[in-house]
Scaffold this active site. Sequence first.
Site, PDB file in Angstrom:
ATOM      1  CB  CYS A 163      26.372  -9.877   2.729  1.00 61.33           C
ATOM      2  SG  CYS A 163      24.687 -10.452   2.996  1.00 61.33           S
ATOM      3  CG  ASP A 191      33.309  30.423  26.348  1.00 57.65           C
ATOM      4  OD1 ASP A 191      32.465  31.303  26.623  1.00 57.65           O
ATOM      5  OD2 ASP A 191      34.287  29.671  26.863  1.00 57.65           O
ATOM      6  CB  CYS A 232      24.620 -11.283   7.766  1.00 56.57           C
ATOM      7  SG  CYS A 232      24.911 -12.694   6.603  1.00 56.57           S
TER       8      CYS A 232
END
Length: 807
Positions: free
Chosen positions: A20, A503, A23
């Site tokens: 989970c 650009d 952890c």
Amino acid sequence: MSSLANEAKEANIQITGMTCAACATRIEKGLNKMEGVQSANVNLALEKSSIKYDPSKLSEADFEKKIAALGYGVVKEKAEFEITGMTCAACSSRIEKGLNKMAGIASANVNLALEKATIEFNPSEVSIGDIIGKVEKLGYGAHQKKDDKKEQVDHREKAIKSQERKFIISAILSLPLLWTMFGHFSFTSFMYVPDLLMNPWFQMLLATPVQFIIGKQFYVGAYKALRNGSANMDVLVVMGTSAAYFYSVYQAIVSVGEHHGPHLYFETSAVLITLILLGKLFEAKAKGRSSEAIKKLMGLQAKTAIVLRDGAEKEVPLEEVVIGDTILVKPGEKIPVDGEVLEGTTAVDESMLTGESLPVDKKNGDVLYGSTINKNGFIKMTATKVGRDTALAQIIKVVEDAQGSKAPIQRLADQISGIFVPIVVGIAVLTFLVWIIWVQPGEFTPALEVLIAVLVIACPCALGLATPTSIMAGSGRAAEFGILFKGGEHLEQTQGIDTVVVDKTGTVTHGKPVLTDVLTAEGQDEEQFLSYIGAAEKQSEHPLAEAIVQGIQERGIELGDVQYFEAIPGYGVQATISGQAVIVGTRKLMQRYGVDVQEVLSTMEQLESDGKTAMLAAINGQYAGIVAVADTIKDTSRQAIRRLQDMGINVIMMTGDNQRTADAIGKEVGVNSVIAEVLPEGKADEVKKLQEQGKKVAMVGDGINDAPALATADVGMAIGTGTDVAMEAADITLIRGDLNSIADAILMSRKTMRNIKQNLFWAFAYNTIGIPIAAIGLLAPWVAGAAMAFSSVSVVLNALRLQRVKL
């Protein structure tokens, strides 16, 4: 202190055993506390850690030890290689030392007598090809042993198969207990329940293996978490199911000799474990699907290549191709690695990289990209990039890094999941006390049921999975459209963009000028004029000269003989062609040589106002004509800019060109405003000015001169057909070179962030609503277990909707 010695390295380590978000948070905290670690991210969905560290203080082995000390495992692979060319112990020692110094190799053992190397390595860091390449660089030969070439089974696949087996056994043992539970309900009292199933000892016989053998993983996980001073989902599961199991054992013992049946909860503990296993199984399979983009990209790679070695053709695995190999590619085959054409001509389908459906013609010296398809010609090529250096491998790495990174929005979920379990345990204990003292004084059974329901329905998994699964699915889907996000933070920031600066050259336009106009003076022969101009310009290295020469040659005109040539920087060229004095260039060049061009200046200005670059030409001191070139606009630029404007985004074009040419192109593509005559170093300053006005700016460019502006912008987008420097400086790479990808990137970001917010909302809402319902006794423990399992699965399934997004 040497900056080189302390340059940060990055390690990617696959972790096993996480259950989970708590952890993942614990491992992350543990790694970040290590001296020498600059940053560590642990991704629960990918089961992977990404660590930036100082190699002078730490090694990967230190991280593996730390992860093991925290109670988790690290994925490693083992491979054996046949080594050729060794003559003595010094050879084997040299190879062994060289391999052990490689990042990602845990151990390398070279046996001289057997001519064999056994290597344990981290597949996230180093590949078979990298290992072979290292041995060959040391002056020896290496081939992976045939027995080892069976496809490695993914550790996640192994884990899923193990979970499937556990679930099936658990379900078989739990079904009879579930049958007894339904027999207790008034609306199912008609069901026949055998006496054997009601026997406490028989129920214990069924429940015990589920609790302690199938459920061992939860006990182990809870022990490791508590040993390291934290708590995770395993702690909640163990507390809830153990309470039900041991209370039932106690009831079974005290009921010996009594006539009435005791209140047993063996079915609660067994069914809970079975349902949690089922939820974990669905979750694991769904998480596997969230990395489909990586699998698709890897599936594009060729598996083998035909190489010329010692004068003979030999088919070798892709991993064994090395730089400098000569490779044969037949029509219809995939080009195995990046390289250059040595012999032959062909057309190559590069659509998987560029999105362009038309094949690209290739001849000697042209660049080839691995995984593109050779359509119709037989060619010989030389390998220039192999393994992790190929274009496709770099794309895969960018996607993996993005999927493994964290978005800022995840910090909230991480903070909550870190304190979630202790809070839930506190609520559960408080609820138990309230029930046994006030709600039903002295009644242990209902208080226990409520305690179990509260412990089981709370799940930090949904919180932990909410963000990473969406980022995995969103960035993976974006990659399929040729949009590479470098990290979760960029995926999050892109949604807020309100100004896009593009650009001009190579971004709005093709970046490759073409000859558009030829206007000759009265009495001047056009063919002869172009013959002289083409011959003069052929000697020049200027990109506009290349466009003029190509345009003249395409008209089938033979170029004159050059006796003399001189380039005049900033002005043009002068040359002697077939005995004639020729000058081509600017107005100032004409003035310098006394050529009268007054009558054609208005024509020249008109060409410039149309977005073209015009050059004057004179032969033997007399005006002879004008040639004009223009950088043509990409077919998709107008549509893409309109799309961005429809999304409420202000589009600005920035260029170093003169204002007149820039305005003409800006008008043609429909941009909101134009910033012209900007020097390369000034582009970043222009971006800063916009940011100072409170704008969220995305800069889109393709050249080296765009790199500072790309780095300065809130989000930098590099056109993938541009330079490596621009792509390195950018946060997003648009592989296809199509401005529509800008709108697609912003849309993908918006959809992903909406998906993350949905996931977080439901994860919070689920616990906010579920825990009080369980606390007031409205949820049976087994229903709470099913709801908990469903919450994680629903979050992952919602994230997976991003894989079907259409742009």
